[in-house]
Design a protein around this motif. Structure first.
Motif, PDB file in Angstrom:
ATOM      1  N   MET A  24      -3.952  -5.531   5.513  1.00 36.20           N
ATOM      2  CA  MET A  24      -2.832  -6.437   5.926  1.00 36.20           C
ATOM      3  C   MET A  24      -2.199  -7.893   4.692  1.00 36.20           C
ATOM      4  O   MET A  24      -2.724  -7.873   4.037  1.00 36.20           O
ATOM      5  N   VAL A  25      -0.054  -7.012   4.501  1.00 33.75           N
ATOM      6  CA  VAL A  25       0.153  -7.321   3.697  1.00 33.75           C
ATOM      7  C   VAL A  25       0.943  -9.206   4.169  1.00 33.75           C
ATOM      8  O   VAL A  25       1.682  -8.889   4.689  1.00 33.75           O
ATOM      9  N   PRO A  26       0.653 -10.130   3.564  1.00 36.36           N
ATOM     10  CA  PRO A  26       0.934 -11.755   3.870  1.00 36.36           C
ATOM     11  C   PRO A  26       2.568 -10.786   4.670  1.00 36.36           C
ATOM     12  O   PRO A  26       3.406 -10.533   3.162  1.00 36.36           O
ATOM     13  N   ASP A  27       3.455 -11.581   4.847  1.00 34.84           N
ATOM     14  CA  ASP A  27       5.292 -11.955   5.338  1.00 34.84           C
ATOM     15  C   ASP A  27       5.708 -12.198   3.889  1.00 34.84           C
ATOM     16  O   ASP A  27       6.792 -11.601   3.909  1.00 34.84           O
ATOM     17  N   PHE A  28       5.053 -13.288   3.261  1.00 37.17           N
ATOM     18  CA  PHE A  28       5.688 -13.933   1.976  1.00 37.17           C
ATOM     19  C   PHE A  28       5.607 -12.963   0.867  1.00 37.17           C
ATOM     20  O   PHE A  28       6.886 -13.323   0.004  1.00 37.17           O
ATOM     21  N   LEU A  29       5.144 -11.786   0.821  1.00 35.14           N
ATOM     22  CA  LEU A  29       5.021 -11.063  -0.150  1.00 35.14           C
ATOM     23  C   LEU A  29       5.848  -9.562   0.621  1.00 35.14           C
ATOM     24  O   LEU A  29       6.948  -9.177  -0.589  1.00 35.14           O
ATOM     25  N   LEU A  30       6.858  -9.656   1.356  1.00 36.75           N
ATOM     26  CA  LEU A  30       7.846  -9.151   2.094  1.00 36.75           C
ATOM     27  C   LEU A  30       9.194  -9.617   1.895  1.00 36.75           C
ATOM     28  O   LEU A  30       9.235 -10.534   2.122  1.00 36.75           O
ATOM     29  N   PRO A  31      10.144  -8.278   2.069  1.00 33.99           N
ATOM     30  CA  PRO A  31      11.599  -9.130   2.153  1.00 33.99           C
ATOM     31  C   PRO A  31      11.630  -9.310   3.256  1.00 33.99           C
ATOM     32  O   PRO A  31      11.095  -8.914   4.483  1.00 33.99           O
ATOM     33  N   GLU A  32      12.603 -10.140   3.546  1.00 35.34           N
ATOM     34  CA  GLU A  32      13.125 -10.345   4.831  1.00 35.34           C
ATOM     35  C   GLU A  32      13.134  -9.479   5.740  1.00 35.34           C
ATOM     36  O   GLU A  32      13.278  -9.639   6.635  1.00 35.34           O
ATOM     37  N   TRP A  33      14.313  -8.495   4.942  1.00 38.95           N
ATOM     38  CA  TRP A  33      15.265  -7.320   6.136  1.00 38.95           C
ATOM     39  C   TRP A  33      14.324  -6.058   6.126  1.00 38.95           C
ATOM     40  O   TRP A  33      14.146  -5.410   7.775  1.00 38.95           O
ATOM     41  N   VAL A  34      12.338  -6.597   5.996  1.00 34.96           N
ATOM     42  CA  VAL A  34      11.529  -5.369   6.614  1.00 34.96           C
ATOM     43  C   VAL A  34      10.619  -6.111   7.110  1.00 34.96           C
ATOM     44  O   VAL A  34       9.845  -7.141   6.981  1.00 34.96           O
ATOM     45  N   PRO A  35      10.081  -5.639   8.702  1.00 36.69           N
ATOM     46  CA  PRO A  35       9.712  -4.970   9.657  1.00 36.69           C
ATOM     47  C   PRO A  35       7.657  -5.730   8.906  1.00 36.69           C
ATOM     48  O   PRO A  35       7.244  -7.160   9.408  1.00 36.69           O
ATOM     49  N   ASN A  36       7.496  -5.153   8.182  1.00 39.76           N
ATOM     50  CA  ASN A  36       6.057  -5.005   7.731  1.00 39.76           C
ATOM     51  C   ASN A  36       6.064  -4.173   6.806  1.00 39.76           C
ATOM     52  O   ASN A  36       6.987  -3.786   6.290  1.00 39.76           O
ATOM     53  N   ALA A  37       5.160  -3.829   5.979  1.00 39.85           N
ATOM     54  CA  ALA A  37       4.751  -2.855   5.349  1.00 39.85           C
ATOM     55  C   ALA A  37       4.714  -1.578   5.218  1.00 39.85           C
ATOM     56  O   ALA A  37       5.078  -1.051   3.862  1.00 39.85           O
ATOM     57  N   HIS A  38       4.638  -1.229   6.170  1.00 34.70           N
ATOM     58  CA  HIS A  38       4.645   0.305   6.231  1.00 34.70           C
ATOM     59  C   HIS A  38       5.970   1.306   5.688  1.00 34.70           C
ATOM     60  O   HIS A  38       5.817   2.205   4.977  1.00 34.70           O
ATOM     61  N   PRO A  39       6.758   0.620   6.224  1.00 31.98           N
ATOM     62  CA  PRO A  39       8.241   1.206   5.556  1.00 31.98           C
ATOM     63  C   PRO A  39       7.659   1.508   3.917  1.00 31.98           C
ATOM     64  O   PRO A  39       8.728   2.372   3.676  1.00 31.98           O
ATOM     65  N   LEU A  40       8.264   0.935   3.351  1.00 32.06           N
ATOM     66  CA  LEU A  40       7.550   0.869   1.914  1.00 32.06           C
ATOM     67  C   LEU A  40       6.565   1.183   1.701  1.00 32.06           C
ATOM     68  O   LEU A  40       6.211   1.891   0.390  1.00 32.06           O
ATOM     69  N   ILE A  41       5.472   1.169   2.172  1.00 31.28           N
ATOM     70  CA  ILE A  41       4.618   2.251   1.395  1.00 31.28           C
ATOM     71  C   ILE A  41       4.113   3.613   2.194  1.00 31.28           C
ATOM     72  O   ILE A  41       3.767   4.700   1.416  1.00 31.28           O
ATOM     73  N   VAL A  42       5.291   3.928   3.310  1.00 32.07           N
ATOM     74  CA  VAL A  42       4.660   5.550   3.404  1.00 32.07           C
ATOM     75  C   VAL A  42       5.827   6.450   3.506  1.00 32.07           C
ATOM     76  O   VAL A  42       5.321   7.429   2.932  1.00 32.07           O
ATOM     77  N   HIS A  43       6.702   6.226   1.672  1.00 30.89           N
ATOM     78  CA  HIS A  43       7.155   6.985   1.075  1.00 30.89           C
ATOM     79  C   HIS A  43       6.445   7.611  -0.520  1.00 30.89           C
ATOM     80  O   HIS A  43       6.194   8.938  -0.478  1.00 30.89           O
ATOM     81  N   PHE A  44       5.122   7.072  -0.321  1.00 32.43           N
ATOM     82  CA  PHE A  44       4.160   7.367  -1.477  1.00 32.43           C
ATOM     83  C   PHE A  44       3.891   9.089  -0.995  1.00 32.43           C
ATOM     84  O   PHE A  44       3.534   9.626  -2.301  1.00 32.43           O
ATOM     85  N   PRO A  45       2.609   8.691  -0.365  1.00 30.10           N
ATOM     86  CA  PRO A  45       2.571  10.014  -0.003  1.00 30.10           C
ATOM     87  C   PRO A  45       3.259  11.311  -0.230  1.00 30.10           C
ATOM     88  O   PRO A  45       2.791  12.775  -0.055  1.00 30.10           O
ATOM     89  N   ILE A  46       5.174  11.128   1.128  1.00 33.22           N
ATOM     90  CA  ILE A  46       5.256  12.025   0.926  1.00 33.22           C
ATOM     91  C   ILE A  46       5.754  12.591  -0.647  1.00 33.22           C
ATOM     92  O   ILE A  46       5.890  13.709  -1.068  1.00 33.22           O
ATOM     93  N   ALA A  47       6.616  11.343  -1.738  1.00 32.18           N
ATOM     94  CA  ALA A  47       6.905  11.855  -3.369  1.00 32.18           C
ATOM     95  C   ALA A  47       5.159  12.358  -3.722  1.00 32.18           C
ATOM     96  O   ALA A  47       5.490  13.360  -4.169  1.00 32.18           O
ATOM     97  N   LEU A  48       4.013  12.273  -3.694  1.00 28.13           N
ATOM     98  CA  LEU A  48       2.980  12.768  -3.768  1.00 28.13           C
ATOM     99  C   LEU A  48       3.021  14.035  -3.880  1.00 28.13           C
ATOM    100  O   LEU A  48       1.986  14.592  -4.235  1.00 28.13           O
ATOM    101  N   ILE A  49       2.405  14.028  -2.486  1.00 25.06           N
ATOM    102  CA  ILE A  49       2.102  15.354  -2.098  1.00 25.06           C
ATOM    103  C   ILE A  49       3.319  16.531  -2.694  1.00 25.06           C
ATOM    104  O   ILE A  49       2.964  17.744  -3.219  1.00 25.06           O
TER     105      ILE A  49
END
Length: 187
Positions: free
Chosen positions: A1-26
């Motif tokens: 789990m990513v601590p809240d202080f590492l996330l920008p205030e506009w993102v509810p959780n880390a998932h939207p930031l992480i999910v694009h990696f497998p898409i680009a990599l595939i």
């Protein structure tokens, strides 16, 4: 789990930031694999590069899947339709994680088996199977997009319309084309 202080205030959780990696990599993995198949022995390390990208895809799919399971607790699922879409998205995400990771493992093992590694036909078969990993990632993304853009999951309204605004007055950023007045022909 990513601590809240590492996330920008506009993102509810880390998932939207992480999910694009497998898409680009595939897509990078499939492209490298196609190039390696096409060039054959002219690109000596082509299969290794493609396999490395597939392994990175599999690993990032695992991280993305688990970040999604943690993200569920940070968003509001307000309607039964959103819950159903989330369930479908979760199923396809699990299937994507399993299929890309299993395929990456098979590719990595194949690098050490001379009969598989040295035959162009084996590489072509592996390439076609690799193309098949695009479908579950597409279905996962389709349902994830539907959750956000149709169902509004994880989205907050950030723009407020002025109280005196009418629907026509809010379109200031669009190009307005004036139309010529209709001509009436007199007999």
């Amino acid at each position: 789990m990513v601590p809240d202080f590492l996330l920008p205030e506009w993102v509810p959780n880390a998932h939207p930031l992480i999910v694009h990696f497998p898409i680009a990599l595939i897509f990078a993995a499939v492209a490298a694999d196609a190039l390696a198949l096409w060039l054959g022995e002219r690109w000596e390390t082509g299969q290794e590069v493609a396999t490395g990208l597939y392994v990175a895809t599999g690993l990032s799919a695992v991280v993305s899947y688990y970040s999604g399971t943690w993200a569920i607790d940070t968003v509001t699922i307000a309607t039964p339709e959103a819950a159903q879409t989330l369930s479908t998205h979760s199923y396809w995400a699990w299937y994507t994680m399993v299929s890309t990771s299993a395929y990456a493992g098979a590719r990595a093992i194949g690098l050490f088996i001379t009969q598989i590694r040295s035959r162009r036909l084996s590489h072509a078969v592996l390439f076609v199977v690799g193309l098949g990993t695009l479908f579950p990632i597409y279905k996962t993304g389709e349902n994830g997009g539907e959750m956000v853009y149709r169902r509004g999951v994880g989205v907050t309204q950030t723009q407020k319309l002025p109280a005196t605004a009418t629907p026509d007055s809010t379109r200031q950023d669009t190009v307005q084309v004036s139309r010529p007045a209709a001509r009436s022909e007199a007999p």
